[in-house]
Scaffold this motif. Structure first.
Motif, short mmCIF file in Angstrom:
data_model
loop_
_atom_site.label_atom_id
_atom_site.label_comp_id
_atom_site.label_asym_id
_atom_site.label_seq_id
_atom_site.Cartn_x
_atom_site.Cartn_y
_atom_site.Cartn_z
N GLU A 78 -5.11 5.33 2.26
CA GLU A 78 -4.63 4.45 1.21
C GLU A 78 -3.31 3.79 1.62
OE1 GLU A 78 -5.91 3.60 -1.89
OE2 GLU A 78 -7.72 4.54 -1.09
N THR A 107 0.98 6.89 -7.12
CA THR A 107 -0.23 6.26 -7.67
C THR A 107 0.15 4.85 -8.10
OG1 THR A 107 0.19 7.04 -9.94
CG2 THR A 107 -1.07 8.50 -8.47
N ALA A 157 -1.54 13.44 -1.81
CA ALA A 157 -1.07 12.07 -2.07
C ALA A 157 0.44 11.96 -1.87
CB ALA A 157 -1.45 11.64 -3.48
#
Length: 346
Positions: A164, A180, A196
């Motif tokens: 990502e 996020t 993440a």
């Protein structure tokens, strides 16, 4: 450097043609020129850029807004940088239908996407030093068949990233990274994972070294819950997820601290203690940045094989075509891109 010893210019995309992208590009060029004996500004405050857009619509827009900006179609980036002091150089990207300010037309979506694709290709070929993107109107692109959440994700697709992308927002004395991004708050919470946070921390630390010249970056990691969870009374994410991720980053040699309560992380004294703050969701990162420096924030995509920046604002359809749009954020995006590209060249 090109064969002539001149640094390649920046490639600036058109963005949503019904928005303010064209207006702020015209104003950024005017600021760059800033008439010093009729020549380009000597201090380099705004670096040379070439706009990928429709020259006819830009000429009409300059006339409509009363901006004395000469627009010149060019056949290459090299021609554009040579011309930059005399006119705004434009690599032609024709639009399918005429533009009405404030009213996006999906028929022009293909041209908007082609402008992005072409800018990335120019950087890959060494003809441009970095990509700077004007804001897009995602709803219009979705209607034209666009299938990516936003600019950041599409650029990651073009770059062939397997992980990502990481989005950084930067202002004069604050850099924030949302772990996020374009999801609701409800959906963001389960996406705040140890992995993440680790990914965002690693990519951010590496970019601070490579693109910002910070030898030993300091990261502050925000908590998700009020009062950093109050020892578990207000949620266990800090105990079960965030603190272990911070420990992992430190074990890898990254100077990271946290989880820190978000309500005390962004005042002036706190900001002096870190080089970037990792935030758990979109607004936790963007509210402090836009409050501290609304006009000159810059959106930066980290982890790409090329430099990409963008103004930290949207298409502003409500004021498109009125002459009210300010170019400060675009100018900051241009100067930031040039500085990052220079560090990569070095």
């Amino acid at each position: 450097m090109t064969e002539s010893g001149v640094r390649p210019p920046l490639a600036l995309t058109m963005g949503e043609p019904a928005g303010i992208g064209g207006e702020i590009a015209l104003k950024a060029w005017a600021e760059a020129r800033a008439k010093v004996g009729g020549a380009a500004r000597a201090d380099g405050a705004v670096p040379p850029f070439v706009l990928l857009d429709d020259p006819a619509r830009l000429e009409a827009l300059a006339d409509r807004l009363g901006l004395p900006v000469p627009v010149k179609a060019v056949g290459s980036m090299a021609e554009g940088v040579a011309l930059f002091g005399a006119a705004l150089p434009v690599l032609p990207q024709p639009l399918a239908v005429p533009v009405t300010p404030g009213r996006p037309d999906p028929a022009n979506g293909a041209a908007v996407i082609a402008s992005i694709d072409r800018a990335v290709e120019l950087v890959r070929r060494g003809e441009a030093s970095a990509v700077v993107t004007n804001p897009i109107q995602k709803s219009a692109l979705y209607a034209a068949g666009f299938r990516h959440p936003g600019h950041t994700e599409y650029l990651a697709h073009l770059a062939g990233l397997t992980e990502e992308p990481v989005m950084m927002l930067a202002a004069q004395d604050l850099r924030v990274v949302p772990v996020t991004i374009h999801v609701s708050v409800r959906d963001a919470v389960p996406l705040v994972t140890r992995e993440a946070i680790l990914h965002a921390g690693r990519v951010t630390a590496a970019a601070l070294v490579r693109d910002f010249g910070i030898a030993r970056p300091r990261l502050a990691v925000a908590a998700l819950n009020p009062h950093a969870g109050e020892g578990g009374a207000m949620g266990r994410e800090e105990i079960d997820v965030i603190a272990p991720a911070v420990a992992d980053l430190r074990a890898e040699g990254i100077d990271a601290v946290g989880p820190k309560p978000a309500d005390t992380l962004f005042h002036a004294a706190a900001r002096r203690g870190y080089d970037a703050a990792l935030c758990m969701y979109h607004d936790q990162a963007l509210i402090p940045l836009k409050t501290i420096d609304f006009d000159t924030g810059v959106n930066i995509t980290l982890g790409l094989p090329f430099v990409r920046t963008s103004p930290d604002h949207g298409t502003a359809l409500d004021i498109a075509g009125t002459g009210k749009a300010g170019a400060s954020s675009l100018i900051a995006a241009l100067t930031t891109a040039e500085a990052m590209a220079a560090r990569r060249r070095a």
